[in-house]
Design a protein around this motif. Structure first.
Motif, PDB file in Angstrom:
ATOM      1  N   GLU A   1     -12.486  23.214  35.633  1.00  0.00           N
ATOM      2  CA  GLU A   1     -13.793  23.580  36.200  1.00  0.00           C
ATOM      3  C   GLU A   1     -13.678  24.070  37.635  1.00  0.00           C
ATOM      4  O   GLU A   1     -14.398  24.961  38.053  1.00  0.00           O
ATOM      5  N   GLY A   2     -12.778  23.472  38.415  1.00  0.00           N
ATOM      6  CA  GLY A   2     -12.650  23.856  39.816  1.00  0.00           C
ATOM      7  C   GLY A   2     -11.386  24.642  40.129  1.00  0.00           C
ATOM      8  O   GLY A   2     -11.276  25.255  41.182  1.00  0.00           O
ATOM      9  N   GLY A   3     -10.413  24.590  39.212  1.00  0.00           N
ATOM     10  CA  GLY A   3      -9.170  25.315  39.407  1.00  0.00           C
ATOM     11  C   GLY A   3      -8.157  24.613  40.287  1.00  0.00           C
ATOM     12  O   GLY A   3      -7.097  25.159  40.550  1.00  0.00           O
ATOM     13  N   THR A   4      -8.446  23.400  40.707  1.00  0.00           N
ATOM     14  CA  THR A   4      -7.511  22.665  41.563  1.00  0.00           C
ATOM     15  C   THR A   4      -6.402  22.051  40.719  1.00  0.00           C
ATOM     16  O   THR A   4      -6.662  21.512  39.639  1.00  0.00           O
ATOM     17  N   ILE A   5      -5.179  22.130  41.222  1.00  0.00           N
ATOM     18  CA  ILE A   5      -4.051  21.475  40.572  1.00  0.00           C
ATOM     19  C   ILE A   5      -3.725  20.224  41.376  1.00  0.00           C
ATOM     20  O   ILE A   5      -3.536  20.282  42.591  1.00  0.00           O
ATOM     21  N   TYR A   6      -3.699  19.091  40.682  1.00  0.00           N
ATOM     22  CA  TYR A   6      -3.477  17.789  41.307  1.00  0.00           C
ATOM     23  C   TYR A   6      -2.139  17.212  40.872  1.00  0.00           C
ATOM     24  O   TYR A   6      -1.644  17.508  39.785  1.00  0.00           O
TER      25      TYR A   6
ATOM     26  N   LYS B   1       6.924  12.196  34.030  1.00  0.00           N
ATOM     27  CA  LYS B   1       8.049  11.452  33.465  1.00  0.00           C
ATOM     28  C   LYS B   1       7.841   9.964  33.710  1.00  0.00           C
ATOM     29  O   LYS B   1       7.210   9.575  34.699  1.00  0.00           O
ATOM     30  N   LYS B   2       8.407   9.144  32.831  1.00  0.00           N
ATOM     31  CA  LYS B   2       8.278   7.701  32.971  1.00  0.00           C
ATOM     32  C   LYS B   2       9.044   7.238  34.209  1.00  0.00           C
ATOM     33  O   LYS B   2      10.205   7.598  34.408  1.00  0.00           O
ATOM     34  N   ALA B   3       8.368   6.456  35.039  1.00  0.00           N
ATOM     35  CA  ALA B   3       9.003   5.888  36.227  1.00  0.00           C
ATOM     36  C   ALA B   3       9.956   4.778  35.783  1.00  0.00           C
ATOM     37  O   ALA B   3       9.625   3.971  34.914  1.00  0.00           O
ATOM     38  N   GLU B   4      11.122   4.751  36.379  1.00  0.00           N
ATOM     39  CA  GLU B   4      12.126   3.764  36.007  1.00  0.00           C
ATOM     40  C   GLU B   4      11.617   2.345  36.250  1.00  0.00           C
ATOM     41  O   GLU B   4      11.144   2.013  37.339  1.00  0.00           O
ATOM     42  N   GLY B   5      11.702   1.527  35.202  1.00  0.00           N
ATOM     43  CA  GLY B   5      11.329   0.124  35.305  1.00  0.00           C
ATOM     44  C   GLY B   5       9.833  -0.143  35.351  1.00  0.00           C
ATOM     45  O   GLY B   5       9.423  -1.274  35.569  1.00  0.00           O
ATOM     46  N   LYS B   6       9.011   0.896  35.150  1.00  0.00           N
ATOM     47  CA  LYS B   6       7.553   0.720  35.191  1.00  0.00           C
ATOM     48  C   LYS B   6       6.930   1.328  33.953  1.00  0.00           C
ATOM     49  O   LYS B   6       7.504   2.210  33.320  1.00  0.00           O
ATOM     50  N   ASN B   7       5.739   0.888  33.627  1.00  0.00           N
ATOM     51  CA  ASN B   7       4.985   1.465  32.522  1.00  0.00           C
ATOM     52  C   ASN B   7       4.009   2.505  33.086  1.00  0.00           C
ATOM     53  O   ASN B   7       2.808   2.447  32.874  1.00  0.00           O
ATOM     54  N   VAL B   8       4.577   3.450  33.836  1.00  0.00           N
ATOM     55  CA  VAL B   8       3.808   4.492  34.533  1.00  0.00           C
ATOM     56  C   VAL B   8       4.543   5.812  34.374  1.00  0.00           C
ATOM     57  O   VAL B   8       5.763   5.851  34.425  1.00  0.00           O
ATOM     58  N   TRP B   9       3.796   6.883  34.173  1.00  0.00           N
ATOM     59  CA  TRP B   9       4.368   8.218  34.121  1.00  0.00           C
ATOM     60  C   TRP B   9       3.831   8.982  35.324  1.00  0.00           C
ATOM     61  O   TRP B   9       2.625   8.996  35.571  1.00  0.00           O
ATOM     62  N   GLU B  10       4.717   9.622  36.072  1.00  0.00           N
ATOM     63  CA  GLU B  10       4.302  10.303  37.292  1.00  0.00           C
ATOM     64  C   GLU B  10       5.177  11.523  37.538  1.00  0.00           C
ATOM     65  O   GLU B  10       6.095  11.806  36.775  1.00  0.00           O
ATOM     66  N   GLY B  11       4.889  12.239  38.616  1.00  0.00           N
ATOM     67  CA  GLY B  11       5.674  13.407  38.969  1.00  0.00           C
ATOM     68  C   GLY B  11       5.176  14.687  38.335  1.00  0.00           C
ATOM     69  O   GLY B  11       5.735  15.751  38.564  1.00  0.00           O
ATOM     70  N   GLY B  12       4.116  14.592  37.555  1.00  0.00           N
ATOM     71  CA  GLY B  12       3.575  15.776  36.908  1.00  0.00           C
ATOM     72  C   GLY B  12       2.381  16.337  37.645  1.00  0.00           C
ATOM     73  O   GLY B  12       2.000  15.864  38.724  1.00  0.00           O
ATOM     74  N   LYS B  13       1.783  17.336  37.046  1.00  0.00           N
ATOM     75  CA  LYS B  13       0.596  17.995  37.598  1.00  0.00           C
ATOM     76  C   LYS B  13      -0.467  18.103  36.513  1.00  0.00           C
ATOM     77  O   LYS B  13      -0.164  18.201  35.327  1.00  0.00           O
ATOM     78  N   ILE B  14      -1.730  18.108  36.946  1.00  0.00           N
ATOM     79  CA  ILE B  14      -2.860  18.300  36.046  1.00  0.00           C
ATOM     80  C   ILE B  14      -3.825  19.269  36.718  1.00  0.00           C
ATOM     81  O   ILE B  14      -4.017  19.214  37.932  1.00  0.00           O
ATOM     82  N   VAL B  15      -4.399  20.166  35.930  1.00  0.00           N
ATOM     83  CA  VAL B  15      -5.344  21.139  36.476  1.00  0.00           C
ATOM     84  C   VAL B  15      -6.765  20.722  36.103  1.00  0.00           C
ATOM     85  O   VAL B  15      -7.008  20.206  35.007  1.00  0.00           O
ATOM     86  N   ASP B  16      -7.686  20.926  37.017  1.00  0.00           N
ATOM     87  CA  ASP B  16      -9.114  20.751  36.757  1.00  0.00           C
ATOM     88  C   ASP B  16      -9.636  22.133  36.373  1.00  0.00           C
ATOM     89  O   ASP B  16      -9.792  22.988  37.241  1.00  0.00           O
TER      90      ASP B  16
END
Length: 146
Positions: free
Chosen positions: A107-112, A90-105
């Motif tokens: 190839e390795g199966g790690t969720i970051y 989600k978009k961080a308030e007052g910033k041009n950044v989206w955070e709070g989510g997850k992404i999976v690799d």
């Protein structure tokens, strides 16, 4: 008439440039280790929440029928093409950044944990994946296709 046309063109340029300062769109992923294009990912937004799916595999010799056999969650054994690679940012308030989510690799199966930052007037997207503290992780720079 010339001034009106110029104003319309400049206005459209500003709006399209502004609209591009979002992760929403189609991106070419670039491997941070090799510099090679790996895939295309389509990022969409619904109710302020981002999700990204792999639409195409680009690596030389990539198996277009490959599945995510190392994914530890509901994505396990799902085809890579169409796989929901990222979710929940989600978009961080007052910033041009989206955070709070997850992404999976896949190839390795790690969720970051995930932080997305548009760069270069929206032509690039810095994708920072990390476990624990945000400063410990890795960043890939993806290139906008659309």
């Amino acid at each position: 008439m010339y001034r009106a046309l110029t104003a319309i063109i400049l206005g459209a340029s500003c709006v399209s440039g502004f609209a591009q300062m979002t992760p929403v769109g189609t991106w070419r992923t670039i491997d941070d280790a090799t510099g090679e294009a790996k895939s295309e990912v389509v990022i969409t937004e619904s109710s302020g929440v981002l999700r990204g799916r792999i639409s195409k595999l680009l690596s030389k010799g990539a198996d277009q029928n490959a599945v995510c056999d190392k994914c530890p969650d509901d994505r396990k054994d799902k085809p890579l093409i169409g796989l929901e690679l990222m979710r929940g940012a989600k978009k961080a308030e007052g910033k041009n950044v989206w955070e709070g989510g997850k992404i999976v690799d896949p190839e390795g199966g790690t969720i970051y944990s995930l932080k997305l930052t548009p760069a270069d007037s929206g032509k690039k997207l810095d994708v920072h994946a990390y476990v624990g503290m945000a400063f410990i992780g890795r960043t890939q720079t993806w290139v906008r296709i659309q």
